[in-house]
Write a protein that holds these residues in place. Sequence first.
Motif, short mmCIF file in Angstrom:
data_model
loop_
_atom_site.label_atom_id
_atom_site.label_comp_id
_atom_site.label_asym_id
_atom_site.label_seq_id
_atom_site.Cartn_x
_atom_site.Cartn_y
_atom_site.Cartn_z
N GLN A 275 0.78 -1.27 0.04
CA GLN A 275 0.03 -0.11 -0.13
C GLN A 275 0.72 1.24 -0.03
N LEU A 276 2.04 1.22 0.92
CA LEU A 276 2.78 2.47 0.72
C LEU A 276 3.53 2.82 -0.62
N ILE A 277 3.98 1.60 -1.38
CA ILE A 277 4.43 1.56 -2.73
C ILE A 277 3.32 2.06 -3.60
N ASN A 278 2.22 1.35 -3.62
CA ASN A 278 1.33 1.53 -4.71
C ASN A 278 0.32 2.62 -4.61
N ARG A 279 0.07 2.93 -3.38
CA ARG A 279 -0.98 4.00 -3.15
C ARG A 279 -0.71 5.26 -2.53
N THR A 280 0.00 5.14 -1.40
CA THR A 280 0.63 6.12 -0.49
C THR A 280 1.36 7.06 -1.33
N SER A 281 2.68 6.52 -1.80
CA SER A 281 3.71 7.21 -2.54
C SER A 281 3.03 7.92 -3.79
N PRO A 282 2.22 7.35 -4.46
CA PRO A 282 1.79 8.34 -5.58
C PRO A 282 0.77 9.28 -5.10
N GLU A 283 0.01 9.25 -4.25
CA GLU A 283 -0.76 10.05 -3.78
C GLU A 283 0.07 11.31 -3.10
N ILE A 284 0.96 11.06 -2.43
CA ILE A 284 2.01 12.11 -1.94
C ILE A 284 2.67 12.86 -3.07
N ALA A 285 3.09 12.04 -4.06
CA ALA A 285 3.75 12.69 -5.20
C ALA A 285 2.84 13.49 -5.90
N LYS A 286 1.41 13.25 -6.23
CA LYS A 286 0.44 14.02 -6.72
C LYS A 286 0.24 15.20 -5.77
N SER A 287 0.24 15.16 -4.73
CA SER A 287 -0.05 16.20 -3.82
C SER A 287 1.19 17.22 -3.95
N MET A 288 2.43 16.78 -3.93
CA MET A 288 3.59 17.60 -4.06
C MET A 288 3.57 18.47 -5.42
N LYS A 289 3.10 17.54 -6.45
CA LYS A 289 3.12 18.15 -7.80
C LYS A 289 2.22 19.53 -7.64
N GLN A 290 0.89 19.23 -6.99
CA GLN A 290 0.08 20.40 -7.18
C GLN A 290 0.38 21.63 -6.44
N ASP A 291 1.42 21.32 -5.58
CA ASP A 291 1.84 22.44 -4.53
C ASP A 291 3.23 22.75 -5.14
N ASN A 292 3.68 22.44 -6.43
CA ASN A 292 4.67 22.95 -6.86
C ASN A 292 6.06 22.69 -6.38
N VAL A 293 6.09 21.42 -5.69
CA VAL A 293 7.22 20.91 -4.84
C VAL A 293 8.34 20.49 -5.85
N ASP A 294 9.41 21.08 -5.86
CA ASP A 294 10.71 20.57 -6.57
C ASP A 294 11.56 19.43 -6.03
#
Length: 131
Positions: free
Chosen positions: A105-124
């Motif tokens: 779940q950490l690999i397949n769900r949590t990490s992609p969700e965090i990455a998506k949120s970071m992208k929305q916040d323009n995190v580099d």
Amino acid sequence: EISSSRVSLVTTAGISMRTDKPFDMEKERRKGDWGDPSWRLIKHGSKIEHLDVNHLHIDTKYIKEDLNVALPINIIEDFHQKGIIGSVSNFHYSIMGYQGSDTSQLINRTSPEIAKSMKQDNVDLAILAPV
């Protein structure tokens, strides 16, 4: 270039905003070989009195004495003030580092969700603060 990057922190200490659902320590107690695979947003500028720390596999008293032990908010803000980084993201991220034997779940769900949120916040750039 780091000096123009928007930076976010990721902690594995099971930190959550007091207004959010805490990490599930009851299931962790019952199962033993299980860690809550969900994640939490930590608002930039949060102080320890705004946060809960829920993790059975670390001594949380040190975090409660100095949040920077697990989530170096003051340090990253200092980097911004000194021009070492461009800006600090609106949110930081928290997971429970202990996942037992099942990390799917950490690999397949949590990490992609965090990455998506970071992208929305323009995190580099994300800095991992493991405990």
